[in-house]
Design a protein around this motif. Structure first.
Motif, mmCIF file in Angstrom:
data_model
loop_
_atom_site.group_PDB
_atom_site.id
_atom_site.type_symbol
_atom_site.label_atom_id
_atom_site.label_comp_id
_atom_site.label_asym_id
_atom_site.label_seq_id
_atom_site.Cartn_x
_atom_site.Cartn_y
_atom_site.Cartn_z
ATOM 1 N N LEU A 136 -5.614 8.210 -8.607
ATOM 2 C CA LEU A 136 -6.206 9.751 -7.857
ATOM 3 C C LEU A 136 -5.840 10.017 -6.677
ATOM 4 O O LEU A 136 -5.496 11.178 -6.159
ATOM 5 C CB LEU A 136 -7.784 9.319 -8.115
ATOM 6 N N THR A 137 -6.299 9.490 -5.577
ATOM 7 C CA THR A 137 -6.721 9.228 -3.899
ATOM 8 C C THR A 137 -4.662 9.357 -3.572
ATOM 9 O O THR A 137 -4.136 9.156 -2.229
ATOM 10 C CB THR A 137 -7.289 8.714 -3.499
ATOM 11 N N CYS A 138 -4.336 8.512 -4.790
ATOM 12 C CA CYS A 138 -2.871 7.692 -3.911
ATOM 13 C C CYS A 138 -1.710 7.832 -5.730
ATOM 14 O O CYS A 138 -2.857 7.883 -7.008
ATOM 15 C CB CYS A 138 -2.474 6.657 -2.997
ATOM 16 N N THR A 139 -0.518 7.584 -5.728
ATOM 17 C CA THR A 139 0.504 7.656 -6.320
ATOM 18 C C THR A 139 1.291 6.021 -6.065
ATOM 19 O O THR A 139 1.731 5.280 -5.339
ATOM 20 C CB THR A 139 1.835 8.447 -6.243
ATOM 21 N N THR A 140 1.015 5.363 -7.173
ATOM 22 C CA THR A 140 1.225 3.947 -7.554
ATOM 23 C C THR A 140 2.695 4.568 -7.913
ATOM 24 O O THR A 140 3.214 4.867 -9.383
ATOM 25 C CB THR A 140 0.575 3.663 -8.197
ATOM 26 N N LYS A 141 3.969 3.532 -7.451
ATOM 27 C CA LYS A 141 5.438 3.185 -8.025
ATOM 28 C C LYS A 141 5.463 2.366 -8.645
ATOM 29 O O LYS A 141 4.727 1.381 -7.843
ATOM 30 C CB LYS A 141 6.385 3.290 -6.597
ATOM 31 N N SER A 142 6.214 1.984 -9.596
ATOM 32 C CA SER A 142 6.127 0.921 -10.437
ATOM 33 C C SER A 142 6.757 -0.150 -9.004
ATOM 34 O O SER A 142 7.289 -1.324 -9.509
ATOM 35 C CB SER A 142 7.483 0.975 -11.431
ATOM 36 N N GLU A 143 7.498 0.531 -8.275
ATOM 37 C CA GLU A 143 8.610 -0.846 -6.928
ATOM 38 C C GLU A 143 7.228 -1.853 -6.341
ATOM 39 O O GLU A 143 7.784 -2.118 -6.092
ATOM 40 C CB GLU A 143 10.019 0.529 -6.526
ATOM 41 N N ASP A 144 6.356 -1.051 -5.995
ATOM 42 C CA ASP A 144 5.238 -1.252 -6.187
ATOM 43 C C ASP A 144 4.399 -2.871 -6.189
ATOM 44 O O ASP A 144 4.392 -3.217 -5.572
ATOM 45 C CB ASP A 144 3.955 -0.716 -6.055
ATOM 46 N N TYR A 145 5.374 -2.765 -7.627
ATOM 47 C CA TYR A 145 5.165 -3.877 -8.201
ATOM 48 C C TYR A 145 6.325 -4.907 -8.351
ATOM 49 O O TYR A 145 6.180 -5.809 -8.875
ATOM 50 C CB TYR A 145 4.285 -3.605 -9.932
ATOM 51 N N GLN A 146 7.484 -4.508 -8.238
ATOM 52 C CA GLN A 146 8.429 -5.385 -8.457
ATOM 53 C C GLN A 146 8.087 -6.940 -7.888
ATOM 54 O O GLN A 146 9.006 -7.922 -8.599
ATOM 55 C CB GLN A 146 9.922 -5.235 -7.761
ATOM 56 N N ALA A 147 7.958 -6.759 -6.818
ATOM 57 C CA ALA A 147 7.972 -8.217 -6.358
ATOM 58 C C ALA A 147 6.999 -9.314 -6.903
ATOM 59 O O ALA A 147 6.852 -10.601 -7.099
ATOM 60 C CB ALA A 147 7.709 -9.091 -4.884
ATOM 61 N N ILE A 148 5.627 -9.062 -7.817
ATOM 62 C CA ILE A 148 4.572 -9.286 -8.141
ATOM 63 C C ILE A 148 5.025 -9.717 -9.897
ATOM 64 O O ILE A 148 5.543 -10.484 -10.372
ATOM 65 C CB ILE A 148 3.338 -8.145 -7.604
ATOM 66 N N ALA A 149 5.660 -8.870 -9.778
ATOM 67 C CA ALA A 149 6.487 -8.771 -11.647
ATOM 68 C C ALA A 149 5.670 -9.162 -13.366
ATOM 69 O O ALA A 149 5.462 -9.903 -13.312
ATOM 70 C CB ALA A 149 7.630 -9.464 -11.343
ATOM 71 N N PRO A 150 4.232 -8.694 -12.587
ATOM 72 C CA PRO A 150 3.689 -8.493 -14.334
ATOM 73 C C PRO A 150 4.459 -8.052 -15.331
ATOM 74 O O PRO A 150 5.629 -7.239 -14.808
ATOM 75 C CB PRO A 150 2.807 -7.448 -13.869
ATOM 76 N N VAL A 151 4.457 -8.316 -16.511
ATOM 77 C CA VAL A 151 5.357 -8.573 -17.827
ATOM 78 C C VAL A 151 4.616 -6.478 -18.055
ATOM 79 O O VAL A 151 6.370 -6.577 -18.336
ATOM 80 C CB VAL A 151 4.629 -9.231 -18.708
ATOM 81 N N GLU A 152 3.503 -6.110 -17.985
ATOM 82 C CA GLU A 152 3.783 -4.741 -18.260
ATOM 83 C C GLU A 152 2.767 -4.151 -16.956
ATOM 84 O O GLU A 152 1.664 -5.027 -16.594
ATOM 85 C CB GLU A 152 3.198 -4.546 -19.969
ATOM 86 N N LEU A 153 3.145 -2.897 -16.834
ATOM 87 C CA LEU A 153 1.972 -2.114 -15.603
ATOM 88 C C LEU A 153 1.908 -1.108 -16.553
ATOM 89 O O LEU A 153 2.262 0.096 -17.112
ATOM 90 C CB LEU A 153 3.282 -2.052 -14.427
ATOM 91 N N TRP A 154 0.606 -0.274 -16.138
ATOM 92 C CA TRP A 154 0.478 0.977 -16.873
ATOM 93 C C TRP A 154 -0.015 1.224 -15.476
ATOM 94 O O TRP A 154 -0.689 0.856 -14.539
ATOM 95 C CB TRP A 154 -1.211 1.091 -18.047
ATOM 96 N N VAL A 155 0.118 3.027 -15.565
ATOM 97 C CA VAL A 155 -0.515 3.480 -14.201
ATOM 98 C C VAL A 155 -0.725 5.092 -15.166
ATOM 99 O O VAL A 155 0.029 6.162 -15.667
ATOM 100 C CB VAL A 155 0.453 4.270 -13.388
#
Length: 215
Positions: free
Chosen positions: A136-155
């Motif tokens: 809502l107040t910010c934008t999540t990019k998939s690369e924000d999670y690359q080092a964490i690497a959950p199998v699937e990411l929903w935004v």
């Protein structure tokens, strides 16, 4: 106007504010996590590639959407007879690389490996099977999670559900979820998030469960 405040003793942001600190170290990030203490509503992210710390104070709408979306996922898992463990929120860290706090994350296939754990340590524990972010107040990019690497990411952003699958070393956008491949979630999820605002979360959840039984 309420201005953001960071001192040696406090962090204070108004709901909806986002503060970006540039050229920061991992130690700066850890210090802010300790300084936050019981202000669990504040979200703090760190990315070593950009050397940025992002501090966000979610709006009430953010919390409502996150709670309902997590409930919709649980309804899907129950309908499919799958067990899970969920964390909301949780701090996920790869030391000196990335730190992030999803609105909710689920362990499904890896559920047995984190049972009874009060903290998730990604040096020894698996990454979540599913991580969820409400934008809502910010934008999540998939690369924000690359080092964490959950199998699937929903935004979830602007009444749209974006689904990403981790395909090392990066995420690929997908039209379907690997966990729920037989459901058109990109239609169903926005529909029932909006219903939650129209008729209330509990009623929308019941309607969703009824639709699952009819499919």
């Amino acid at each position: 106007m309420v201005l953001p405040t960071i001192t040696e003793d406090i962090i204070s942001l108004a709901p909806g504010d986002e503060l970006i600190l540039r050229f920061r170290t991992w130690q700066d990030y850890e210090t802010l996590l300790k300084l936050r203490e019981d202000k669990a509503g504040l979200r703090i992210r760190y990315n070593s590639k950009t050397q940025e710390i992002r501090i966000m104070s979610p709006l009430p709408r953010h919390a409502k959407n996150a709670d309902l979306l997590a409930d919709l996922v649980k309804a899907l898992l129950r309908h499919l007879g799958k067990d899970w463990d969920a964390f909301t929120p949780v701090t996920l860290k790869r030391i000196n690389r990335q730190g992030i706090e999803p609105d909710c994350c689920f362990y499904i296939d890896n559920r047995d490996r984190i049972l009874g754990k009060e903290r998730i340590d990604l040096e020894t524990d698996p990454a979540p099977d599913l991580a969820i972010e409400i934008d809502l107040t910010c934008t999540t990019k998939s690369e924000d999670y690359q080092a964490i690497a959950p199998v699937e990411l929903w935004v979830y952003r602007q009444n749209q559900l974006l689904i990403y699958h981790f395909d090392s070393p990066q995420y690929q956008e997908s039209q379907i979820s690997r966990w729920f491949p037989n459901y058109d979630l990109k239609t169903l999820i926005p529909q029932y998030i909006e219903r939650g605002w129209q008729i209330g979360s509990s009623v929308a959840l019941r309607e969703f469960e009824e639709e699952l039984r009819s499919l």
